[in-house]
Motif scaffolding. Structure first.
Motif, short mmCIF file in Angstrom:
data_model
loop_
_atom_site.label_atom_id
_atom_site.label_comp_id
_atom_site.label_asym_id
_atom_site.label_seq_id
_atom_site.Cartn_x
_atom_site.Cartn_y
_atom_site.Cartn_z
N LEU A 58 0.85 -1.03 0.05
CA LEU A 58 -0.17 -0.08 0.01
C LEU A 58 0.86 1.36 0.06
CD1 LEU A 58 -2.61 -1.08 2.74
CD2 LEU A 58 -3.12 -1.08 0.25
N LEU A 59 0.66 2.24 -1.18
CA LEU A 59 1.38 3.28 -0.81
C LEU A 59 0.48 4.55 -0.76
CD1 LEU A 59 3.93 4.96 -1.97
CD2 LEU A 59 3.03 4.92 -4.26
N SER A 60 0.88 5.49 0.06
CA SER A 60 -0.02 6.64 0.39
C SER A 60 0.82 7.86 0.25
CB SER A 60 -0.34 6.71 1.68
OG SER A 60 -1.22 7.79 2.14
N CYS A 61 0.23 8.70 -0.66
CA CYS A 61 0.99 9.87 -1.19
C CYS A 61 -0.09 11.15 -0.29
CB CYS A 61 0.99 10.23 -2.60
SG CYS A 61 1.87 8.89 -3.59
N GLY A 62 0.80 12.06 -0.05
CA GLY A 62 0.14 13.41 0.40
C GLY A 62 1.14 14.39 1.23
N SER A 63 0.39 15.38 1.94
CA SER A 63 1.21 16.34 2.54
C SER A 63 1.90 15.75 3.82
CB SER A 63 0.37 17.44 2.78
OG SER A 63 -0.02 18.10 1.46
N GLY A 102 3.51 -4.93 3.05
CA GLY A 102 3.91 -3.54 3.36
C GLY A 102 3.09 -2.33 3.13
N GLY A 103 3.58 -1.34 3.65
CA GLY A 103 2.97 0.15 3.49
C GLY A 103 4.01 1.05 3.29
N ILE A 104 3.99 2.23 2.55
CA ILE A 104 4.84 3.10 2.28
C ILE A 104 4.06 4.42 2.28
CG2 ILE A 104 6.27 4.11 0.60
CD1 ILE A 104 6.98 1.36 -0.79
N ILE A 105 4.78 5.42 3.04
CA ILE A 105 4.46 6.76 3.04
C ILE A 105 5.21 7.47 2.43
CG2 ILE A 105 4.23 8.59 4.67
CD1 ILE A 105 3.19 6.82 6.88
N SER A 106 4.85 8.64 1.64
CA SER A 106 5.41 9.31 0.52
C SER A 106 5.13 10.51 0.67
CB SER A 106 5.42 8.78 -0.87
OG SER A 106 6.22 9.37 -1.66
N PRO A 107 5.80 11.57 1.53
CA PRO A 107 5.28 12.97 1.72
C PRO A 107 5.52 13.72 0.33
CG PRO A 107 6.70 12.05 3.60
CD PRO A 107 6.73 11.05 2.47
N VAL A 108 4.68 14.66 0.13
CA VAL A 108 4.81 15.49 -1.19
C VAL A 108 6.14 16.48 -1.01
CG1 VAL A 108 3.73 17.38 -0.28
CG2 VAL A 108 3.48 16.75 -2.71
N ILE A 136 1.35 -2.84 -6.35
CA ILE A 136 1.39 -1.69 -5.55
C ILE A 136 0.00 -0.90 -5.89
CG2 ILE A 136 2.43 0.47 -5.28
CD1 ILE A 136 5.25 -0.76 -6.29
N LEU A 137 -0.68 -0.81 -4.60
CA LEU A 137 -2.02 -0.16 -4.72
C LEU A 137 -1.73 1.20 -4.03
CD1 LEU A 137 -4.43 -2.93 -3.77
CD2 LEU A 137 -3.74 -2.20 -6.14
N LEU A 138 -2.73 2.07 -4.70
CA LEU A 138 -2.61 3.53 -3.83
C LEU A 138 -3.65 3.71 -2.88
CD1 LEU A 138 -1.66 6.74 -4.01
CD2 LEU A 138 -3.58 7.14 -5.58
N LEU A 139 -3.11 4.08 -1.76
CA LEU A 139 -4.25 4.01 -0.49
C LEU A 139 -4.42 5.47 -0.45
CD1 LEU A 139 -5.58 2.83 1.99
CD2 LEU A 139 -3.35 3.08 3.17
N CYS A 140 -5.88 5.82 -0.11
CA CYS A 140 -6.13 7.23 -0.05
C CYS A 140 -7.44 7.28 0.66
CB CYS A 140 -6.39 7.84 -1.48
SG CYS A 140 -7.66 7.16 -2.56
N GLY A 141 -8.11 8.56 0.94
CA GLY A 141 -9.33 8.58 1.67
C GLY A 141 -10.13 9.30 0.44
N SER A 142 -11.30 9.24 0.92
CA SER A 142 -12.28 9.61 -0.04
C SER A 142 -12.18 11.06 -0.64
CB SER A 142 -13.86 9.49 0.49
OG SER A 142 -13.90 10.13 1.65
N ASP A 143 -11.60 11.87 0.16
CA ASP A 143 -11.38 13.40 -0.38
C ASP A 143 -10.69 13.28 -1.92
OD1 ASP A 143 -9.24 12.44 0.96
OD2 ASP A 143 -8.68 14.21 1.98
#
Length: 309
Positions: free
Chosen positions: A11-16, A45-51, A197-204
């Motif tokens: 799971l990969l999550s992008c964001g601020s 696994g999970g990956i956090i990728s800050p902008v 690899i799947l993008l993890l996100c919120g509904s926003d």
């Protein structure tokens, strides 16, 4: 389904992550729990990728702070890592390019041909070293799914190889990048598994796909069509309505996994915006939004004290 026939997921999550909240971590945990319950997926696994700093969002603190806060937030996790690659590029990167970077890097490090959602590869192969010592990330506490030995070897090896780019440790002046030409060695046995690899996100973020001109159609085709996304709704968002507002989301509806939960968890309404406001006003509820190590770092670094950031 057997363990090797299930789809192995990162799971990969992008964001601020400005700052990273308990809600962000809850999103990872909730998504993993839901995917495991389907019986079709194993989250390894999970990956956090800050902008990148040049994203230009008002009040965005420098990436060195956001990276450190993210690492502090996941320091007790045995499966979520922080990746500085996006922050270290010359300029802002699209979500599509971040996903493609991790796909290509994972190919090099694991020797695996990653499948996409539409056309799964018939020969995805992950190297499994025969006599590897157990990886260090083996804290089994609070895990609804007990990973097999091969899963631990896989993510352990990936974590070991990617450790220098997916683990940002506090108080380090520079980060050292892994050799992207690295391989897992020659003495291996192999087993065929499917890795995505799947993008993890919120509904926003899902809803932002419907805003005309905000996303390139070509990027959306890759993100949703080739990779796929996992959505953890918050604030009672109507994901069905959101998806019906976009022709591309409708087209690839089967590639969108919505984490359904009949009861609303308190963490589902936590946001970085609420956290910043609480910090600016000295609101004691900030302890409900942020982990204590993150709060301590924010206070020590004097972040988010005034309204501008």
């Amino acid at each position: 389904m057997t363990e090797t026939t299930k789809t192995h997921v990162i799971l990969l999550s992008c964001g601020s992550f400005n700052p990273i909240t308990k809600g962000h971590i809850h999103m990872f945990e909730k998504a993993r729990e839901y995917l495991h319950k389907t019986g079709r997926f194993i989250v390894i696994g999970g990956i956090i990728s800050p902008v990148h700093d040049s994203y230009g969002k008002p009040g965005l603190v420098p990436s060195r702070h956001r990276l450190t806060m993210c690492q502090l937030a996941v320091q007790s996790s045995d499966w979520i890592r922080v990746d500085p690659w996006e922050c270290y590029q010359d300029t802002w990167q699209t979500t599509c390019s971040v996903l493609e970077h991790h796909r290509d890097l994972m190919k090099r490090v694991t020797g695996c041909i990653l499948s996409n959602v539409n056309t799964p590869s018939t020969t995805p192969v992950i190297g499994q070293p025969q006599n590897q010592t157990p990886p260090i990330y083996q804290n089994h506490n609070n895990m609804t799914h007990k990973p097999t030995a091969s899963e631990f070897k896989l993510w352990g090896k990936v974590s070991e190889s990617l450790g220098k780019i997916c683990c940002v440790r506090p108080h380090i002046e520079r980060f050292t990048f892994v050799d992207e030409n690295a391989n897992l060695g020659t003495a291996m046995r192999y087993e065929e598994i499917e890795l995505r690899i799947l993008l993890l996100c919120g509904s926003d973020l899902l809803e932002s796909f419907c805003i005309p001109g905000l996303w390139k159609d070509s990027d959306m085709e890759v993100i949703v069509g080739d990779f796929g996304i996992v959505v953890v709704p918050r604030d009672g968002a109507d994901t069905e309505r959101i998806m019906n507002h976009s022709s591309i989301l409708r087209k690839y509806k089967d590639n969108i996994i919505v984490v359904n939960d009949e009861k609303t968890h308190p963490m589902s309404i936590v946001s970085s915006t609420k956290s910043r406001l609480a910090l600016q006003h000295g609101d004691g509820h900030v302890v409900d939004y942020l982990s204590q190590p993150v709060i301590d770092y924010i206070l020590q670094s004097q972040l988010y004290i005034n309204a501008s950031g």
